[in-house]
Design an enzyme around this catalytic site. Sequence first.
Site, PDB file in Angstrom:
ATOM      1  N   SER A 193      95.789  48.870  70.800  1.00 58.90           N
ATOM      2  CA  SER A 193      96.685  48.650  69.667  1.00 58.90           C
ATOM      3  C   SER A 193      98.107  48.577  70.207  1.00 58.90           C
ATOM      4  O   SER A 193      98.660  49.581  70.656  1.00 58.90           O
ATOM      5  CB  SER A 193      96.570  49.806  68.659  1.00 58.90           C
ATOM      6  OG  SER A 193      95.292  49.833  68.081  1.00 58.90           O
ATOM      7  N   LYS A 213      94.931  44.538  63.047  1.00 55.07           N
ATOM      8  CA  LYS A 213      94.744  45.954  63.351  1.00 55.07           C
ATOM      9  C   LYS A 213      95.763  46.815  62.600  1.00 55.07           C
ATOM     10  O   LYS A 213      95.442  47.908  62.134  1.00 55.07           O
ATOM     11  CB  LYS A 213      94.855  46.203  64.859  1.00 55.07           C
ATOM     12  CG  LYS A 213      94.693  47.668  65.277  1.00 55.07           C
ATOM     13  CD  LYS A 213      93.334  48.248  64.865  1.00 55.07           C
ATOM     14  CE  LYS A 213      93.215  49.737  65.187  1.00 55.07           C
ATOM     15  NZ  LYS A 213      93.057  50.022  66.606  1.00 55.07           N
ATOM     16  N   LYS A 233     101.467  56.323  65.976  1.00 54.33           N
ATOM     17  CA  LYS A 233     102.041  55.173  66.686  1.00 54.33           C
ATOM     18  C   LYS A 233     101.786  53.887  65.909  1.00 54.33           C
ATOM     19  O   LYS A 233     102.691  53.043  65.756  1.00 54.33           O
ATOM     20  CB  LYS A 233     101.417  55.063  68.077  1.00 54.33           C
ATOM     21  CG  LYS A 233     101.780  53.794  68.834  1.00 54.33           C
ATOM     22  CD  LYS A 233     101.078  53.719  70.180  1.00 54.33           C
ATOM     23  CE  LYS A 233      99.583  53.498  70.090  1.00 54.33           C
ATOM     24  NZ  LYS A 233      99.243  52.094  69.714  1.00 54.33           N
TER      25      LYS A 233
END
Length: 293
Positions: A97, A171, A239
């Site tokens: 990611s 994502k 994050k």
Amino acid sequence: MSATLGFIGTGIMGAPMVLNLLAAGHRVKVWNRSGERLAALAEAGAQVCQHPAEVSVGAAALLCMLSDGPTCDHLLFGEQGAAAGLAQGSVVAVMSSIPVPTARQQAARCQALGLEYLDAPVSGGERGAREGNLAIMAGGSAAAFAQAEGYLSALGRPVHVGPAGCGELAKLVNQLIVASTLATVAEGLLLAERGGADPAKVRQALAGGFADSPILRQHGERMINADFRPGGPAKWQAKDTRTALAEAASLGLALPVAKVVDGLYAAMVEAGDGDLDHAGIIRQLRRANGESV
């Protein structure tokens, strides 16, 4: 058809992904910063390499499952980086990611080296990695996807969602939905508990209704049992929500729910729970309600 594949990053998710590639008949060369993680993979048939550049030699594709964008950049393009060892026309699939702009920059760097590129992040956690049914969101050219689809299918369900960067964008959508649902499930279970209902029975009663979901079933159970061994560490969830908000801001888009949820995860990490599973968000909500955890 079997192929030689390179794989960098054999942590919680990466290690079972390598095992599934081996089970599908591929030859897999592996490297990980922490070498102790590689012994079990070597026993299963993986070839352990001493540095990233060695992983890519003779590989038809290089798969990366690393923590963040800077780590991917360093291990792909830095000194002894893996990308330089790939034959022209090979595929680099970054399954981490990372920010959308980072994926697009990596695609341009790979193109300059004569390589195909996919940003192909995954969802499904450790369980999905073990069972080989990860959701895989792939951004890149149609040719790159066609070249890598067979390898990715050993890991789950790959879907080509658009040009480079779009896998990471998908994502981010996934992570916003997951993070918000986790927080809402935690709030619901706390409400049930505080009101005098059995949270486990409430979870059971909701099964099959519109509130049901894999998160309610799997992570709701984790919350009830206070089982926060990391499948998806909260620090990575934080994050990703932070990255999603930055991407939204670049598009002039306000996401008020995501902003609140991002604040909860940031507070959870600040409180020292960043290495716990992201289902541990219920601990942060307990803190916010004056409970000890």
